[in-house]
Design an enzyme around this catalytic site. Structure first.
Site, PDB file in Angstrom:
ATOM      1  N   ARG A 268       0.731 -15.973   9.167  1.00 37.18           N
ATOM      2  CA  ARG A 268       0.351 -15.299   8.118  1.00 37.18           C
ATOM      3  C   ARG A 268       1.452 -14.706   7.119  1.00 37.18           C
ATOM      4  NH1 ARG A 268      -2.447 -18.313   9.961  1.00 37.18           N
ATOM      5  NH2 ARG A 268      -4.406 -18.132  10.872  1.00 37.18           N
TER       6      ARG A 268
ATOM      7  N   SER B 109     -10.376 -11.597   6.612  1.00 35.40           N
ATOM      8  CA  SER B 109      -9.671 -10.701   7.532  1.00 35.40           C
ATOM      9  C   SER B 109      -9.433  -9.496   6.764  1.00 35.40           C
ATOM     10  CB  SER B 109      -9.043 -11.493   8.458  1.00 35.40           C
ATOM     11  OG  SER B 109      -9.527 -12.658   9.066  1.00 35.40           O
TER      12      SER B 109
ATOM     13  N   GLU C 174      -4.194  -7.491   6.018  1.00 40.44           N
ATOM     14  CA  GLU C 174      -4.183  -8.753   5.342  1.00 40.44           C
ATOM     15  C   GLU C 174      -4.560  -8.801   3.975  1.00 40.44           C
ATOM     16  OE1 GLU C 174      -5.808 -13.364   7.062  1.00 40.44           O
ATOM     17  OE2 GLU C 174      -4.637 -11.799   8.661  1.00 40.44           O
TER      18      GLU C 174
END
Length: 269
Positions: free
Chosen positions: A142, A184, A254
């Site tokens: 990520r 998320s 995130e």
């Protein structure tokens, strides 16, 4: 110079924010560092003091095959990519159907489902600062170090669309809430899961106003109807502090917090 008026309370997936004029990036030299580039706002939490915003224009919404390479414009929605790949029997992009957003955002954050990541098939990208090969990009879970708008990405082209993968990815998403959210909330720390840690400190289902951590998956910060930015921030801070106190782990966001008062804050560091 073109602008588009966007109401973020309806446009963003978490349904929070005011109406703002967003600059459209049409030419390479339109981009300057004073603007923050957004996509379809599936991982954005817009605050009361947002930075200047910019969005790729529709001229970057395309998919084409050239010289046995799949080329996708940065503004192309993930659903369009998934449909194109199914129609043309292209494999290795089945997971994209379960990742909301646009191609630029998917590449920028190396989006994926477990080991299936957008960078797996990447060859190169075109940005406002020129072309970059995959080997010249620092990337991980990520994460990428890309610092210029992604106008186009090129991918390896392989055939054999797999319906079994579609079913597998759908099953992987069954534990995620359908309530409005920004996906998320926190990145999973190495060797653990943010949702587990949030649940362990007793915050699964915790609400402040209409904002809360989902009862279905604790790492999803959801809007039950009329949630506001301040309550979302309060929950994020509470989770970070409680998890740190109990496990000595600082949860990193995130979700991207777009507010000048928080963008350089330790919330996302």
């Amino acid at each position: 110079m073109s602008f588009k008026r966007i109401n973020f309370s309806t446009f963003s997936s978490i349904k929070i924010g005011q109406s703002l004029d967003v600059k459209l990036l049409e030419e390479v030299n339109d981009f300057t560092k004073e603007y923050y580039l957004i996509g379809s706002c599936n991982n954005i939490l817009l605050g009361n003091n947002p930075p200047k915003l910019m969005k790729l224009s529709k001229i970057y919404d395309y998919i084409k095959i050239e010289d046995a390479i799949l080329k996708i414009g940065g503004a192309t929605p993930s659903g369009k990519i998934a449909s194109f790949c199914k129609k043309n029997n292209i494999t290795n992009f089945e997971f994209v159907s379960h990742l909301p957003g646009t191609l630029g955002g998917l590449v920028f954050m190396n989006a994926g489902l477990k080991e299936y990541e957008i960078f797996n098939q990447l060859i190169s990208i075109k940005t406002c600062n020129g072309k970059k090969l995959k080997k010249d990009i620092d990337f991980g879970y990520r994460y990428t170090n890309i610092n210029s708008p992604i106008l186009e990405a090129s991918f390896h082209l392989n055939f054999g669309f797999n319906e079994e993968k579609i079913a597998m990815f759908k099953k992987m998403r069954l534990n995620q809430p359908s309530t409005s959210s920004a996906g998320s909330c926190f990145k999973n720390p190495k060797g653990d899961y943010a949702g587990r840690l949030i649940e362990e400190v007793g915050l699964k289902g915790k609400r402040i106003g209409d904002m809360g951590f989902s009862t279905k998956h604790a790492n999803f910060l959801v809007n039950h109807g009329n949630g506001i930015f301040e309550d979302a921030i309060s929950l994020i801070k509470e989770a970070q502090k409680k998890v740190y106190k109990k496990f000595n782990i600082w949860l990193k966001c995130e979700v991207k917090i777009l507010d000048k008062n928080f963008m350089s804050d330790s919330l996302s560091d």
